[in-house]
Design an enzyme around this catalytic site. Structure first.
Site, short mmCIF file in Angstrom:
data_model
loop_
_atom_site.label_atom_id
_atom_site.label_comp_id
_atom_site.label_asym_id
_atom_site.label_seq_id
_atom_site.Cartn_x
_atom_site.Cartn_y
_atom_site.Cartn_z
CB SER A 6 -1.09 0.09 1.45
OG SER A 6 -0.75 1.34 1.40
CG HIS A 31 -4.21 -2.79 -0.11
ND1 HIS A 31 -4.67 -3.45 -0.10
CD2 HIS A 31 -4.28 -1.94 0.39
CE1 HIS A 31 -6.35 -3.36 0.48
NE2 HIS A 31 -6.11 -1.51 1.12
CG ASP A 33 -5.04 1.64 0.42
OD1 ASP A 33 -5.75 0.88 1.83
OD2 ASP A 33 -4.00 1.77 1.02
CG MET A 35 -9.09 6.46 1.88
SD MET A 35 -7.48 6.78 3.30
CE MET A 35 -6.47 5.93 3.79
CG HIS A 66 -9.27 -0.87 0.92
ND1 HIS A 66 -8.34 -0.89 2.15
CD2 HIS A 66 -9.93 -1.26 1.86
CE1 HIS A 66 -9.08 -1.08 3.54
NE2 HIS A 66 -9.96 -0.83 3.13
CG MET A 68 -11.66 2.48 3.29
SD MET A 68 -9.88 3.08 4.07
CE MET A 68 -9.08 2.49 2.70
CG MET A 137 -9.77 -2.97 8.23
SD MET A 137 -8.94 -2.37 6.11
CE MET A 137 -8.13 -0.94 7.24
CG ASP A 179 -5.04 -2.85 5.12
OD1 ASP A 179 -3.92 -2.25 4.91
OD2 ASP A 179 -6.14 -2.09 4.17
C1 DX5 Z 1 -5.76 2.12 5.73
C2 DX5 Z 1 -5.14 1.95 4.79
C3 DX5 Z 1 -4.44 0.70 4.75
C4 DX5 Z 1 -2.86 1.24 5.25
C5 DX5 Z 1 -2.16 0.08 5.89
O1 DX5 Z 1 -6.30 3.22 6.14
O2 DX5 Z 1 -6.68 0.75 4.21
O3 DX5 Z 1 -4.16 -0.33 3.77
O4 DX5 Z 1 -2.20 2.04 3.89
O5 DX5 Z 1 -0.82 0.83 6.15
P1 DX5 Z 1 -0.05 0.47 7.42
O6 DX5 Z 1 0.64 -0.74 6.93
O7 DX5 Z 1 1.38 1.41 7.28
O8 DX5 Z 1 -0.86 -0.10 8.80
ZN ZN Z 2 -6.19 -0.75 2.42
#
Ligand code: DX5
Ligand code: ZN
Length: 227
Positions: A6, A31, A33, A35, A66, A68, A137, A179
């Site tokens: 990520s 991956h 992310d 948001m 992913h 969000m 998570m 994650d």
């Molecule tokens: C958090 C994300 C993760 C995050 C993980 O909302 O979904 O994918 O980037 O990062 P680390 O490994 O630093 O916890």
């Molecule tokens: Zn994630």
């Protein structure tokens, strides 16, 4: 096992460069992310950026999105069309989860359901036969670099048991992805609970070492624990 990098803690002004560094280190999942500043208090990138990334990286890497976002039911197809191979959607944000996971598969992607640390696995079990992956998570979503929440162990073990049962009845095998806060020091133990797919953000992208060196430390700890 799969390590899904990520890039949240990478230099996001050079997104394609960060992704390429992971691919060059031998990782074939990315991956992503997503948001929306609404479901989570942070904002990253969306379909147009993913489309450009696909162009920059070619067909090789698996784009694991992913989502969000509050409106996955309205926008999932935009992510598939932008080049994502896999979509994971939050159970907490879906109104009609069964319809959504079925629609994602029909749209041409593999599909996962995500549960936050405080969400029980009950709802996921109701759609388990439709899934390729369950994402547990181990931090509250929204930011990279947070600490692993150890109480997820119980949920993962229960989920693993349900998946094994499904498979022994001839059903679909389902990966468990984790994650949040996954690092060299805990990956081996987490694997022993039944996780096979590890999202790693700040454990790979940090200013201590480059991605390849961080990865080899992670892999050597994984192998030490899992023979
Ligand atoms: C958090 C994300 C993760 C995050 C993980 O909302 O979904 O994918 O980037 O990062 P680390 O490994 O630093 O916890
Ligand atoms: Zn994630």
């Amino acid at each position: 096992m799969i390590i899904a990098p990520s890039v949240l803690t990478a230099d996001l002004s050079n997104l394609a460069v960060a992704c390429k560094e992971a691919v060059d280190a031998g990782l074939d999942w990315l991956h992503l992310d997503i948001m929306d500043g609404n479901y989570v208090p942070n904002l990253t990138f969306g379909p147009p950026v993913i489309k450009s990334l696909r162009k920059a990286l070619g067909d090789g890497p698996v784009f694991d999105a992913h989502l969000m976002v509050s409106n996955a039911e309205e926008c999932y197809m935009d992510y598939i069309e932008a080049g994502c191979d896999h979509l994971s959607v939050h159970i907490e944000a879906a109104t009609h989860l069964h319809r959504l996971v079925t629609a994602i598969r029909e749209g041409g992607a593999t599909v996962g359901v995500v549960i936050n640390p405080a969400t029980p696995i009950g709802g996921v079990l109701e759609v388990l036969s439709e899934l390729d992956l369950v994402l547990v998570m181990s931090v509250n979503p929204g930011f990279g670099g947070q600490s692993f929440i150890p109480s997820v162990e119980r949920k993962i073990r229960a989920l693993k048991q349900a998946i094994d049962e499904q498979v022994s009845n001839g059903g679909r095998p389902v990966q468990i992805q984790i994650d949040g806060g996954v690092k060299a020091h805990n990956i081996g133990e987490i694997a022993s609970w039944g996780v096979s797919n590890f999202v790693v953000g700040s454990g790979l992208f940090n200013n201590r070492a480059n991605v390849a060196d961080n990865l080899s430390e992670i892999m050597s700890n994984y192998e030490q624990y899992n023979g």
